[in-house]
Scaffold this active site. Structure first.
Site, PDB file in Angstrom:
ATOM      1  N   ASP A 157       0.824  -1.202   0.000  1.00 53.33           N
ATOM      2  CA  ASP A 157       0.000   0.000   0.000  1.00 53.33           C
ATOM      3  C   ASP A 157       0.864   1.260   0.000  1.00 53.33           C
ATOM      4  OD1 ASP A 157      -2.690   1.331   0.512  1.00 53.33           O
ATOM      5  OD2 ASP A 157      -1.557   2.029   2.247  1.00 53.33           O
ATOM      6  N   GLU A 175       1.224  -0.474  -5.163  1.00 50.09           N
ATOM      7  CA  GLU A 175       0.265   0.597  -5.428  1.00 50.09           C
ATOM      8  C   GLU A 175       1.098   1.882  -5.562  1.00 50.09           C
ATOM      9  OE1 GLU A 175      -3.470   3.078  -3.553  1.00 50.09           O
ATOM     10  OE2 GLU A 175      -1.848   2.335  -2.315  1.00 50.09           O
TER      11      GLU A 175
END
Length: 640
Positions: free
Chosen positions: A320, A373
């Site tokens: 993330d 990401e």
């Protein structure tokens, strides 16, 4: 087979070493920041006669272990410093699995605080925050899956990922959460029927606030106790593997929660967080940023990555917020950040950590995958670390996501003016190994559901959705779809309620569901759609410039596999007598038509197939005159 390991007896422990202390080699590796199985040394290591407690708190003045077995009186179990390692240790006899505990620390500031164990493998269910002694006894049954996985390279395999938030996928009528076993009972057959190759679980690590969706972690080594004990998560992953479904876990190494009983100022100093507020505080997310320049912290993080792959058999990690880690000026105004030693804005220490983590993961666990990401143009995200790349297996293609969603949100009358938004992604499609993400971030916070992004009446919205998904599945790159989109979720996602499952009682939503199932089956059976996702040789435009009719046509190729041609029509009318360029003559079978009556489409099609005849068209040696359904995507596979 079992991969759980009881606490090892410290090897070659010198005389005078405190009871419960790790061995010399372990201490050396921890001091160097190179211990790849850190969870087997620090934390609570249980054996038949008691527990060895060990915690890294180098700046603490005193440390105790407090637990329910001693009425939470920490003074009964003082811990001893292990030389200059920064580790404190104590042995508590007569306790075992299930004992709740915390470390009571008098920090460098002189204040006593109770802290959860950073290495705890089990934690109390929120809002309680103690750690729990744990030792797994789970026996795995996925040897065949792991052996097969180790022989594969993910970029060359099919990958259609179902992203889900466990707490809001389904709920009991009482409002309680399903536990791990109940989730497995419902999820495994559901995904098996739909044909997704992988499931991506939003963070399953312990977090105190459910509204954070797991992205503000407090216990990095403990699965979320809301769903049961850690072996329950192993049951879920094992059963998914036995059904042929891979498991990707969301992982959050960029920042951590501020709760006073967790990692923040752990020993009275900024130990895990960067002490420089320009680097150690994420003002956008209200959380601490790890100190990537400290090798013990980097060790904590990459050992955590290895932990989920080794102990829980995860097949990959989706990392993330990578962009927030890479840039010193991320979410900061002028004057709120300082350049690196070369005068740039790159966070060199974070780059080093990501390279270390990726290189170690791929060395230790062949066949697994890491996914970034990353929303910027940082070069070489999926490049090899030996050439200066970050070493990820895949990167989320945020550019494709934004452009394509902007395009389909337009009324078909105006889409011709935005045609380039759908073709631009092919300019850079092979610069990285990409995943095409329609994630939770696109259906929350006022953005509306994927269905509601589509223009027109309800029939047109559903037709647009089906056409868009089939275009996405045929586009180079792997696919990720958030839960609910597979049946046309009506309302925007909220973690407080379950999905709109009642919609499946309506034929038009059941039609979307059936189309996704058939699409996944056709995708998995057609190697041309995934065998060369990372190569320009796997893709060719047949007509990229038909903006006046809102159509796109292209061919997908892979060695030894029949070619697949995709035709997408984002106009609200059919096109009769449409001359489609083809790379070869012969029979082309229609393997997917999102306008099929079975999906509550209008039923326009080509009677199951078309025939390519000789005759150059758009640079191709053959063509066929076909009908293209309205708001629909059609796939044709060459036969023979």
């Amino acid at each position: 087979m079992t991969t759980s390991t009881p606490a090892s007896t410290p090897a070659s422990t010198p005389a005078g070493t405190p009871a419960g202390a790790p061995g010399e080699l372990d201490i050396h590796l921890i001091h160097e920041g190179r211990h790849e199985q850190l969870w087997k040394v620090l934390g609570a290591q249980v054996d038949e006669s008691g527990v060895d407690f060990r915690v890294w708190a180098p700046n603490a003045m005193e440390v105790q272990v407090a637990g329910g077995w001693a009425d939470w009186e920490g003074a009964r179990h003082p811990m001893s410093r292990v030389d200059d390692s920064g580790i404190w240790a104590a042995r508590v006899p007569g306790i075992g699995v299930g004992a709740a505990y915390k470390f009571r620390i008098r920090g460098a500031d002189g204040a006593w605080v109770d802290r959860a164990d950073p290495m705890a493998r089990y934690a109390e269910k929120p809002p309680r925050s103690a750690s729990i002694v744990w030792h797994s006894t789970y026996e795995w049954n996925d040897d065949a899956w792991l052996s097969s996985r180790a022989e594969k390279v993910a970029v060359d395999e099919p990958m259609s990922v179902y992203e889900m938030h466990l707490a809001s996928w389904r709920k009991h009528y009482s409002g309680d959460l399903y536990d791990w076993h109940q989730i497995a009972d419902a999820l495994v057959p559901y995904l098996d029927d739909l044909g997704f190759t992988h499931v991506e679980l939003m963070p399953v690590m312990q977090h105190p606030f459910g509204g954070s969706w797991g992205y503000h972690v407090t216990s990095y080594f403990a699965p979320d106790a809301r769903f049961g004990d850690p072996d329950g998560l192993k049951v879920l992953i094992d059963r998914l593997h036995q059904a042929g479904i891979g498991v990707i876990l969301d992982w959050v190494p960029g920042h951590f929660a501020t709760d006073e009983w967790a990692l923040a100022r752990f020993d009275g100093t900024p130990l895990y967080e960067d002490p420089n507020p320009q680097r150690g505080w994420h003002k956008e997310w209200g959380s601490h940023i790890f100190n990537f320049g400290r090798h013990e912290v980097r060790n904590f993080l990459y050992a955590n990555a290895l932990y989920w792959l080794e102990e829980f058999h995860a097949d990959g990690l989706r990392v993330d917020g990578v962009a927030s880690m890479l840039y010193l000026d991320y979410a900061r105004e002028h004057g709120e950040w300082s350049p690196n030693k070369f005068g740039g804005r790159e966070n060199l220490e974070a780059v080093q950590f990501l390279q270390e983590m990726n290189a170690t993961v791929y060395r230790r666990f062949p066949g697994t995958v890491t996914i970034a990401e990353e929303s910027t143009a940082w070069p070489g995200v999926t490049g090899p670390t030996s050439e200066g790349g970050l070493g990820f297996g895949f990167k989320w293609n945020m550019g494709w996501m934004h452009d394509s969603l902007n395009y389909v949100a337009q009324d078909p009358l105006y889409r011709s003016h935005h045609h380039g938004q759908m073709t631009f992604s092919l300019v850079y499609a092979f610069a990285e190994n990409y995943v095409l993400p329609i994630s939770h971030d696109e259906v929350v916070h006022g953005k509306g559901s994927l269905l509601r992004k589509m223009p027109g009446d309800r029939w047109q919205q559903l037709a647009n959705l089906r056409a868009y998904l089939a275009y996405m599945w045929a586009h180079p790159g792997k696919q990720l779809l958030f839960m609910g989109c597979e049946f046309g979720q009506e309302s925007e996602w909220a973690e407080s309620r379950e999905l709109d499952w009642w919609l499946l009682e309506h034929p038009e939503h059941a039609g979307v569901h059936a189309m996704v199932r058939d699409m996944n089956a056709a995708y998995a059976a057609s190697g041309a759609l995934w065998g060369r996702d990372n190569s320009p040789e796997g893709f060719g435009w047949l007509d990229a410039n038909d903006g006046n009719r809102n159509t796109f046509s292209f061919v997908r190729r892979s060695p030894g596999e029949p070619d697949v041609v995709c035709v997408a029509n984002f106009a609200a009318i059919p096109h009769e007598g449409y001359r489609l360029a083809l790379p070869a003559t012969g029979t082309w079978t229609e393997i997917l038509n999102t306008d099929a009556a079975a999906y509550t489409g209008s039923g326009v099609g080509n009677l199951g197939g078309i025939t390519g005849v000789e005759g150059e068209h758009h640079g191709q040696p053959a063509h066929a005159d076909i009908v293209v359904p309205p708001l629909a995507t059609v796939w044709f596979r060459r036969e023979g």
